[in-house]
Design a protein around this motif. Structure first.
Motif, PDB file in Angstrom:
ATOM      1  N   ALA A 158       0.798  -1.232   0.000  1.00 23.29           N
ATOM      2  CA  ALA A 158       0.000   0.000   0.000  1.00 23.29           C
ATOM      3  C   ALA A 158       0.831   1.284   0.000  1.00 23.29           C
ATOM      4  O   ALA A 158       0.535   2.206  -0.772  1.00 23.29           O
ATOM      5  CB  ALA A 158      -0.971  -0.011   1.179  1.00 23.29           C
ATOM      6  N   PRO A 159       1.897   1.398   0.848  1.00 19.90           N
ATOM      7  CA  PRO A 159       2.665   2.648   0.850  1.00 19.90           C
ATOM      8  C   PRO A 159       3.301   2.981  -0.503  1.00 19.90           C
ATOM      9  O   PRO A 159       3.579   4.155  -0.780  1.00 19.90           O
ATOM     10  CB  PRO A 159       3.754   2.396   1.912  1.00 19.90           C
ATOM     11  CG  PRO A 159       3.165   1.352   2.806  1.00 19.90           C
ATOM     12  CD  PRO A 159       2.363   0.479   1.905  1.00 19.90           C
ATOM     13  N   LEU A 160       3.517   1.977  -1.340  1.00 18.01           N
ATOM     14  CA  LEU A 160       4.119   2.222  -2.649  1.00 18.01           C
ATOM     15  C   LEU A 160       3.220   3.062  -3.552  1.00 18.01           C
ATOM     16  O   LEU A 160       3.681   3.655  -4.518  1.00 18.01           O
ATOM     17  CB  LEU A 160       4.437   0.894  -3.343  1.00 18.01           C
ATOM     18  CG  LEU A 160       5.542   0.047  -2.692  1.00 18.01           C
ATOM     19  CD1 LEU A 160       5.537  -1.357  -3.264  1.00 18.01           C
ATOM     20  CD2 LEU A 160       6.903   0.700  -2.891  1.00 18.01           C
ATOM     21  N   PHE A 161       1.923   3.103  -3.248  1.00 18.94           N
ATOM     22  CA  PHE A 161       0.983   3.865  -4.072  1.00 18.94           C
ATOM     23  C   PHE A 161       0.793   5.290  -3.577  1.00 18.94           C
ATOM     24  O   PHE A 161       0.016   6.053  -4.153  1.00 18.94           O
ATOM     25  CB  PHE A 161      -0.370   3.140  -4.130  1.00 18.94           C
ATOM     26  CG  PHE A 161      -0.300   1.830  -4.857  1.00 18.94           C
ATOM     27  CD1 PHE A 161      -0.414   1.768  -6.233  1.00 18.94           C
ATOM     28  CD2 PHE A 161      -0.088   0.643  -4.156  1.00 18.94           C
ATOM     29  CE1 PHE A 161      -0.334   0.561  -6.906  1.00 18.94           C
ATOM     30  CE2 PHE A 161       0.002  -0.568  -4.827  1.00 18.94           C
ATOM     31  CZ  PHE A 161      -0.132  -0.616  -6.204  1.00 18.94           C
ATOM     32  N   GLY A 162       1.486   5.639  -2.472  1.00 21.84           N
ATOM     33  CA  GLY A 162       1.379   6.997  -1.954  1.00 21.84           C
ATOM     34  C   GLY A 162       0.049   7.239  -1.275  1.00 21.84           C
ATOM     35  O   GLY A 162      -0.810   6.370  -1.206  1.00 21.84           O
TER      36      GLY A 162
END
Length: 473
Positions: A349-353
């Protein structure tokens, strides 16, 4: 192993901490200012009183059913007994989307709040999504947090509930400090305007409130692991909702009493700034409040992992999802493969900002309200269809409660529809709902073709018979 069961280890303290911790989460730290600016201080309090009472009605239907049918994946069994296999799958699959969306949100909330404690730590530009720069250290905090929470859940419900209890204490200490500090240092003049935009402002905040209370439904998911009299399950569920109502109202009161409207508008984290001002501008006290917020992120994260993994486990055991997701760990007795599936989905999830995840949370909100509607409808159907069913937490005037819960759920669902001010955004948020529905259709058809509809129904009926027999002994 076929004879493996989930461990019955949760007591009063564990159950309350899981539900209250899941409900409180992080929203009170970042959105308290928005509630006050939209509705005014008293308007926001009234909105939470009304919203909280509506959630109590839904919670009451859950409480009766959870005490009558204390099985992992609660909603799956309530709706199966009331409506049959397909509606039970739709309800539980919707619940899973809601829970996974919250878990994904927490993976983004953690690196966001970390910035208050360690300013400008986010470095190492990677790429830009929806106008937002994704940095390596920002992603790393979210990913490491996600791996830690997955590990806690993997190791067992007892560890998860103990960590949740400690973190809940941290949240309560931070909140009590804010409320007492603002009561002494603040003044009533700061609470002006009491109302903003009249009834419109109250309605704007009102539609936010149900999702501030999502988390009480963790209790039915973990019902098979609760080592308490069945009636107590229902009592704790309702008590946790009442605690959350008191909490949110106290936070609104504290923030509006110590910060002026201008200060609220200029603040990124109003509760932290309110805490700092209440204690003479102490940055350290602001950080203590933020640590309470981090505690809220982690308790919510753990709680929805518990809920999501048990829902997936129950679906797999019923043959509605791939069978391997119904395996329990030989040592820890946790649905470890279901936990790992959630970990894989949400650690990314954090990879999508930050921006893209708002879409996921909104779509998950609609899914949760649909599930609430299905449970309330099942409550009414079972009152008529199975009046003989033992109900340890029996509601007086149950039909009225059930109808209020049904109408409330329908009303909130309508607010998500096109043409409404809070409608889901096309195409992004609707695409998530449609893709999730298509995935569910594929999983359901493939799994059922392998497992067989007769086997699925037999499993569900056997589980229900077992729990009813235990209740009569």
């Amino acid at each position: 192993m076929e004879d493996q069961k989930l461990l019955k280890v949760l007591g009063n303290r564990d159950v309350l901490a899981l539900a209250f911790g899941a409900m409180i989460g992080w929203g009170w730290v970042v959105t308290a200012g928005l509630w006050i600016t939209e509705a005014g201080s008293v308007g926001a309090i009234i909105a939470f009183l009304i919203g909280g009472m509506m959630v109590v009605f839904v919670g009451l239907t859950y409480a009766e059913l959870a005490s009558a049918i204390p099985l992992a994946g609660g909603e799956l069994f309530y709706t199966f007994k009331a409506m049959g296999r397909l509606p039970s799958f739709i309800t539980t699959w919707a619940i899973v989307l809601g829970y996974v969306s919250v878990v994904a949100f927490e993976a983004v909330a953690l690196p966001t709040v970390f910035e208050y404690i360690v300013p400008n730590y986010s470095v190492g530009y990677m790429y830009t999504i929806a106008g937002w720069d994704v940095n390596f250290t920002w992603v790393a905090v979210g990913v490491l947090g996600s791996i830690f929470i997955a590990w806690v859940n993997f190791k067992g419900i007892k560890l998860a509930s103990f960590v949740t209890f400690l973190l809940t204490l941290l949240i309560i200490i931070a909140g009590v400090l804010l409320i007492t500090g603002s009561s002494i240092a603040g003044n009533a003049a700061n609470m002006q305007p009491l109302f903003e935009q009249g009834s419109v402002g109250i309605l704007i905040v009102l539609i936010m409130t149900p999702f501030m209370f999502v988390g009480f439904d963790i209790i039915p998911q973990a019902a098979e692991e609760i080592n308490l009299p069945r009636k107590r399950i229902g009592q704790l569920l309702i008590f946790s909702v009442i605690l959350a109502i008191v909490w949110y109202i106290a936070i609104i009161f504290g923030v509006s009493r110590v910060l002026t409207p201008t200060e609220i508008n200029n603040s990124n984290l109003v509760t932290a700034d309110a805490m700092a001002k209440a204690f003479g501008g102490s940055k350290m006290m602001g950080n203590i409040l933020v640590l309470g917020g981090v505690g809220g992120i982690l308790t919510s994260w753990i709680g929805f992992y518990v809920g999501g993994s048990r829902a997936i486990y129950a679906l797999a055991k019923a043959g509605m999802l791939p069978a391997f997701l119904g395996d329990l760990h030989p040592k820890h007795n946790t649905p470890h493969k279901a936990i790992m599936l959630i970990a894989v989905l949400t650690t990314m999830a954090p990879l999508f900002g930050r921006p893209a995840l708002v879409w996921l949370v909104d779509a998950g909100g609609l899914a949760l309200v649909i599930a609430w509607f299905m449970v309330a409808a099942s409550f009414l159907i079972l009152r008529k269809k199975a009046p003989e069913m033992e109900r340890p937490f029996l509601l007086r005037g149950g039909n009225v409660v059930g109808w209020v819960a049904v109408l409330m759920s329908v009303g909130i669902c309508i607010l998500y529809m096109p043409g409404m001010p809070s409608a889901l955004i096309w195409p992004y948020e609707w695409v998530i709902v449609i893709v999730w529905a298509l995935l569910g259709t594929i999983f359901y058809k493939v799994s059922m073709s392998k497992y067989g509809t007769a086997n699925s129904d037999a499993h569900m009926n056997n589980e229900l018979d077992r729990i009813f027999k235990e209740g009569n002994e």
